[in-house]
Design a protein around this motif. Structure first.
Motif, short mmCIF file in Angstrom:
data_model
loop_
_atom_site.label_atom_id
_atom_site.label_comp_id
_atom_site.label_asym_id
_atom_site.label_seq_id
_atom_site.Cartn_x
_atom_site.Cartn_y
_atom_site.Cartn_z
N THR A 164 48.58 -27.79 -56.06
CA THR A 164 48.28 -29.16 -56.47
C THR A 164 46.95 -29.62 -55.89
OG1 THR A 164 50.60 -29.79 -56.72
CG2 THR A 164 49.04 -31.57 -56.28
N GLN A 165 46.77 -29.41 -54.60
CA GLN A 165 45.53 -29.84 -53.96
C GLN A 165 44.33 -29.05 -54.47
OE1 GLN A 165 45.82 -30.19 -49.67
NE2 GLN A 165 47.92 -30.95 -49.79
N ALA A 166 44.51 -27.74 -54.68
CA ALA A 166 43.40 -26.92 -55.15
C ALA A 166 42.98 -27.30 -56.57
CB ALA A 166 43.79 -25.44 -55.09
N VAL A 167 43.95 -27.54 -57.45
CA VAL A 167 43.62 -27.91 -58.83
C VAL A 167 42.92 -29.26 -58.86
CG1 VAL A 167 44.60 -28.55 -61.07
CG2 VAL A 167 45.43 -26.51 -59.89
N GLN A 168 43.44 -30.22 -58.11
CA GLN A 168 42.81 -31.54 -58.14
C GLN A 168 41.40 -31.49 -57.57
OE1 GLN A 168 44.94 -34.93 -56.31
NE2 GLN A 168 44.41 -35.96 -58.20
N ARG A 169 41.20 -30.80 -56.48
CA ARG A 169 39.85 -30.69 -55.93
C ARG A 169 38.93 -29.94 -56.89
NH1 ARG A 169 41.94 -30.75 -50.30
NH2 ARG A 169 41.31 -32.82 -49.60
N GLY A 170 39.46 -28.94 -57.57
CA GLY A 170 38.66 -28.21 -58.54
C GLY A 170 38.22 -29.08 -59.70
N GLU A 221 54.95 -25.81 -67.93
CA GLU A 221 54.72 -26.31 -69.28
C GLU A 221 53.58 -27.31 -69.40
OE1 GLU A 221 56.35 -24.94 -71.74
OE2 GLU A 221 57.50 -23.74 -70.31
N SER A 222 53.19 -27.97 -68.31
CA SER A 222 52.20 -29.04 -68.40
C SER A 222 50.80 -28.52 -68.12
CB SER A 222 52.53 -30.16 -67.41
OG SER A 222 52.21 -29.77 -66.09
N ASP A 223 49.82 -29.42 -68.21
CA ASP A 223 48.43 -29.06 -67.90
C ASP A 223 48.27 -28.60 -66.45
OD1 ASP A 223 47.88 -29.81 -70.46
OD2 ASP A 223 46.41 -31.35 -69.95
N TRP A 224 49.14 -29.09 -65.56
CA TRP A 224 49.08 -28.66 -64.15
C TRP A 224 49.14 -27.14 -64.06
CZ3 TRP A 224 51.96 -25.82 -60.76
CH2 TRP A 224 51.77 -26.03 -59.38
N GLY A 225 50.13 -26.54 -64.69
CA GLY A 225 50.26 -25.08 -64.66
C GLY A 225 49.15 -24.38 -65.42
N ALA A 226 48.77 -24.94 -66.57
CA ALA A 226 47.70 -24.33 -67.36
C ALA A 226 46.39 -24.29 -66.58
CB ALA A 226 47.53 -25.10 -68.68
N GLN A 227 46.07 -25.38 -65.89
CA GLN A 227 44.84 -25.43 -65.11
C GLN A 227 44.91 -24.49 -63.90
OE1 GLN A 227 43.45 -29.45 -64.29
NE2 GLN A 227 44.23 -30.13 -66.27
N ALA A 228 46.09 -24.38 -63.30
CA ALA A 228 46.24 -23.45 -62.17
C ALA A 228 45.97 -22.02 -62.61
CB ALA A 228 47.65 -23.58 -61.59
N GLU A 230 44.25 -21.09 -65.39
CA GLU A 230 42.87 -21.01 -65.89
C GLU A 230 41.86 -20.82 -64.77
OE1 GLU A 230 39.84 -24.37 -67.53
OE2 GLU A 230 41.81 -24.31 -68.49
N THR A 231 42.08 -21.51 -63.65
CA THR A 231 41.13 -21.46 -62.53
C THR A 231 41.43 -20.33 -61.55
OG1 THR A 231 42.45 -23.09 -61.33
CG2 THR A 231 40.65 -23.93 -62.69
N GLY A 232 42.51 -19.58 -61.78
CA GLY A 232 42.85 -18.48 -60.89
C GLY A 232 43.55 -18.91 -59.61
N VAL A 233 43.98 -20.16 -59.55
CA VAL A 233 44.67 -20.66 -58.36
C VAL A 233 46.08 -20.09 -58.29
CG1 VAL A 233 45.55 -22.76 -57.24
CG2 VAL A 233 43.29 -22.75 -58.29
N ALA A 234 46.69 -19.79 -59.45
CA ALA A 234 48.03 -19.22 -59.49
C ALA A 234 48.19 -18.40 -60.76
CB ALA A 234 49.09 -20.32 -59.44
#
Length: 268
Positions: A164-170, A221-228, A230-234
């Motif tokens: 969560t913190q990594a995606v938001q900072r990204g 299912e949400s953008d949270w997971g998609a962004q994680a 996409e950015t290689g965070v998870a």
């Protein structure tokens, strides 16, 4: 939001389920006492509108305008207003940095869980200050993800918080926004600012089923997971593990979750 700013959560049904739970009692008690009949209010980042509707009921026959960056969520809120037969409420697409209103248009400008997602929250607060009347109020509330608490200490939930913190900072946002609301308001030129804090707590069987269930969906299912992803965070395996951890937490009779928020009331 600026076009370059990216919203971490998106508007999947599991996200809307949590956003539609919000109301004046659980998310706006810190400023509810300011509201008076006949006021004009701007709700920035109004989302599905549940908080907006509660504010409108307090200020009737005054008016409340909700603005949101997403045309889809504005349409969703308008449909909800129609189903409710809500009066004195309107919704429009808008930009927190460039509000389409003259100076001094509103008695209160409200933003709930908005500033954490902005790359320049001080600029947004300056814009809120522009459209509030002299002596009016800008009120804002944002989470402090860094202070979020849970039990039992499941590894999957620790990984959820890291992501969560990594995606938001990204995305250029600030996951510890609750810490900084007072600083940002002072930097935006407000001289009279009151700061407070409050906590959401989910601990009963019903609350755990609801919160854990929706997050078990959101991570995959949400953008949270998609962004994680996409950015290689998870990766997908990690997200699956987190989803299962939320269900494990929800089923545990000792499960407890606390989510702290910072709040400000800034006089224009």
């Amino acid at each position: 939001m600026k076009i370059a700013d990216r919203y971490m959560h998106g508007h999947h049904e599991s996200v809307l389920r949590s956003h539609e739970w919000r109301n004046l009692a659980n998310s706006g008690a810190y400023f509810a006492g300011l509201l008076r009949p006949g006021m004009t209010v701007l709700d920035v980042g109004s989302g599905p509108g549940t908080l907006t509707f509660d504010v409108a009921a307090r200020v009737a026959p005054g008016t409340v305008t909700g603005v949101d960056r997403s045309a889809d969520i504005v349409a969703h809120a308008r449909a909800a207003a129609g189903r409710r037969g809500a009066t004195g409420v309107s919704f429009a697409v808008g930009d927190a940095y460039q509000l389409d209103f003259p100076d001094g248009s509103f008695d209160v400008v409200h933003a709930h869980q908005v500033l954490q997602h902005l790359s320049d929250p001080v600029a947004a607060l300056r814009e809120f200050r522009r459209v509030v009347r002299p002596g009016g109020f800008v009120v804002a509330r944002d989470v402090d993800w860094g202070g979020t608490m849970w039990a039992p200490l499941l590894p999957g939930l620790a990984e959820w918080m890291r992501i969560t913190q990594a995606v938001q900072r990204g995305n250029g946002g600030e996951p510890f926004a609750g810490w900084f609301l007072l600083t940002w308001a002072l930097d935006a030129g407000f001289a009279d600012v009151t700061s407070s804090a409050s906590v959401w707590c989910f601990a009963s069987d019903e609350q755990r089923r609801w919160w854990g269930g929706l997050w078990s969906e959101r991570v995959t299912e949400s953008d949270w997971g998609a962004q994680a992803r996409e950015t290689g965070v998870a990766d997908a395996d990690t997200l699956g593990m987190i989803s299962r951890a939320w269900l494990e937490w929800a089923a545990d009779a000792s499960g407890w979750y606390g989510m702290p928020h910072g709040e400000i009331i800034a006089r224009g």
